[in-house]
Write an enzyme that holds these catalytic residues in place. Sequence first.
Site, mmCIF file in Angstrom:
data_model
loop_
_atom_site.group_PDB
_atom_site.id
_atom_site.type_symbol
_atom_site.label_atom_id
_atom_site.label_comp_id
_atom_site.label_asym_id
_atom_site.label_seq_id
_atom_site.Cartn_x
_atom_site.Cartn_y
_atom_site.Cartn_z
ATOM 1 N N HIS A 1 26.971 -15.461 -43.674
ATOM 2 C CA HIS A 1 27.126 -15.787 -42.249
ATOM 3 C C HIS A 1 28.189 -16.870 -42.039
ATOM 4 O O HIS A 1 27.882 -18.056 -42.001
ATOM 5 C CB HIS A 1 25.760 -16.256 -41.719
ATOM 6 C CG HIS A 1 25.663 -16.335 -40.237
ATOM 7 N ND1 HIS A 1 24.497 -16.014 -39.568
ATOM 8 C CD2 HIS A 1 26.555 -16.692 -39.281
ATOM 9 C CE1 HIS A 1 24.690 -16.188 -38.270
ATOM 10 N NE2 HIS A 1 25.929 -16.616 -38.072
ATOM 11 N N HIS B 1 31.615 -17.985 -39.694
ATOM 12 C CA HIS B 1 32.520 -17.746 -38.561
ATOM 13 C C HIS B 1 33.908 -18.244 -38.961
ATOM 14 O O HIS B 1 34.128 -19.452 -39.065
ATOM 15 C CB HIS B 1 32.025 -18.479 -37.315
ATOM 16 C CG HIS B 1 30.684 -17.974 -36.830
ATOM 17 N ND1 HIS B 1 30.555 -16.849 -36.050
ATOM 18 C CD2 HIS B 1 29.428 -18.420 -37.057
ATOM 19 C CE1 HIS B 1 29.265 -16.628 -35.789
ATOM 20 N NE2 HIS B 1 28.568 -17.576 -36.395
ATOM 21 N N ASP C 1 26.167 -11.303 -33.689
ATOM 22 C CA ASP C 1 25.814 -12.731 -33.771
ATOM 23 C C ASP C 1 26.564 -13.600 -32.761
ATOM 24 O O ASP C 1 27.747 -13.413 -32.487
ATOM 25 C CB ASP C 1 26.040 -13.307 -35.167
ATOM 26 C CG ASP C 1 25.574 -14.739 -35.215
ATOM 27 O OD1 ASP C 1 24.372 -14.964 -35.050
ATOM 28 O OD2 ASP C 1 26.417 -15.651 -35.351
ATOM 29 N N ASN D 1 22.824 -23.176 -32.216
ATOM 30 C CA ASN D 1 21.969 -22.079 -31.788
ATOM 31 C C ASN D 1 21.653 -21.174 -32.982
ATOM 32 O O ASN D 1 22.577 -20.599 -33.551
ATOM 33 C CB ASN D 1 22.678 -21.272 -30.693
ATOM 34 C CG ASN D 1 21.847 -20.082 -30.236
ATOM 35 O OD1 ASN D 1 20.667 -19.989 -30.552
ATOM 36 N ND2 ASN D 1 22.470 -19.187 -29.485
ATOM 37 N N ASP E 1 26.037 -20.215 -41.457
ATOM 38 C CA ASP E 1 26.381 -20.165 -40.029
ATOM 39 C C ASP E 1 27.503 -21.177 -39.751
ATOM 40 O O ASP E 1 27.522 -21.847 -38.718
ATOM 41 C CB ASP E 1 25.173 -20.417 -39.127
ATOM 42 C CG ASP E 1 25.435 -19.975 -37.686
ATOM 43 O OD1 ASP E 1 26.539 -19.473 -37.386
ATOM 44 O OD2 ASP E 1 24.524 -20.156 -36.848
HETATM 45 O O1 DOR Z 1 25.465 -22.225 -33.143
HETATM 46 C C1 DOR Z 1 25.960 -21.114 -33.193
HETATM 47 N N1 DOR Z 1 27.294 -20.955 -33.236
HETATM 48 N N2 DOR Z 1 25.169 -20.056 -33.183
HETATM 49 C C2 DOR Z 1 25.651 -18.799 -33.092
HETATM 50 O O2 DOR Z 1 24.874 -17.874 -33.077
HETATM 51 C C3 DOR Z 1 27.094 -18.578 -32.957
HETATM 52 C C4 DOR Z 1 27.875 -19.693 -33.511
HETATM 53 C C5 DOR Z 1 29.323 -19.698 -33.115
HETATM 54 O O3 DOR Z 1 29.966 -18.636 -33.157
HETATM 55 O O4 DOR Z 1 29.822 -20.763 -32.794
HETATM 56 ZN ZN ZN Z 2 23.681 -16.583 -34.532
#
Ligand code: DOR
Ligand code: ZN
Length: 437
Positions: free
Chosen positions: A60, A62, A154, A280, A307
């Site tokens: 996970h 980004h 997500d 989140n 995450d």
């Molecule tokens: O805190 C979060 N940031 N939760 C998510 O589900 C997405 C993520 C984001 O893309 O910044």
């Molecule tokens: Zn998420």
Amino acid sequence: MTDLLIKGADLIGKGRKDILVRDGRVAEVGSVSAKDAASFNGTVVDADGLVLLPGLVDLHTHLREPGREDAETVYSGTRAAAKGGYTAVCAMANSYPVADTAGVVEQVAALGKAAGYADVQPIGAVSVGLEGKQLAEIGAMAHSAAAVRMFSDDGHCVSDPIMMRRALEYVKTFGGLIAQHAEEPRLTEGAQMNEGAVSAELGLPGWPAVAEEAIIARDVLLAEYTGARVHFCHVSTARSVDIIREAKARGAKVTAEVCPHHLLLTDEAARTYDPVYKVNPPLRRESDVAVLRGALAEGVIDAVATDHAPHAPQDKDCEWAAARPGMLGLETALSITVLALGGPSAVDWDVVAERTSRTPARIAGLEAHGRDPQPGTEANFTLVDPAATWTVVPADLASLSRNTPYAGMELPVTVQATFLRGRATVLNGKIAEETTE
Ligand code: DOR
Ligand code: ZN
């Protein structure tokens, strides 16, 4: 390709061994004589006192490219990954444009290859534009050069049950899975932090735990009904753990991840009003943290996933309500995981390897990763110093963003070296600048 000799690494369950790597694969595990070592024509790494782990795998991440290259790029994000001990990362689909077509997932995979710091496995979106209205081109992404197996909206939950059912039935045909961001959106409208005593005191609207638990319960049932695989992203509550435990006992094909921040931090951090703690799902209660730690040790939670959510200053250095949720994770995940599993002197390294590498590799279907060294396996490893500590200095991070909640903290365990197919991406704790294979 250069050959590699790792001298005297502590191999989990096997004691001190030398590892000889030729052409990116393990050639020998055992003991290389001093004479052979002296005549060895390649990189020699002294691993005295270091533990060798199979390269970490993040389910996970980004990476923000395409579209938010001011926050992170595939290049900077995979450098951060390598520094954290990762050899493979799964790139989330909420880029701009969204990774909902074969073209975008192929582009992300190609950027990963070009950078050369970690294998990048793109995750495809479940729905077009993450809007939850129309299924994305799941088949085209699966059959593309990026060979996508995992799909996720997500950032958003696949909240429509018929969309979730169809997505599950679709991915089942090729052995894929849906990674669900479990959040019933009607229960979290306007949410800013965990709903509980602290949110009541601060007067901030809350994300109730039940918003996560209700979707997990529903999706367990849908997984059982369809016979398809569901993976739960960033599980954050004690009751979610109960539901997953029961589902697994019945034989449902469900897996779950937990994020490092949910293993360490609580909603008390919101009292600072520092948006670095906004995430989140939100930071929960102490009692949730304790249950998550136990579930990770036990294996009810299968994997640690970062995450890793880099955000540019304008999206984070503002008032709490306006800030985007998310925090950096790649460079600190291993240290926090070790802390959560009892600290460096008590931790079971086999469990660390299982939750940060072997199991996530299996969930994502990354066959060359998550393997302990044996003749023939790809040399994807990380060497860690279990006795060292380090202090998190945001300016020193390889990520382009600075939104780490651990700034100034002293953490256990350093990553000394990371090897991707035998090539050092990190050596002596520093990123190797030459990465061409
Ligand atoms: O805190 C979060 N940031 N939760 C998510 O589900 C997405 C993520 C984001 O893309 O910044
Ligand atoms: Zn998420």
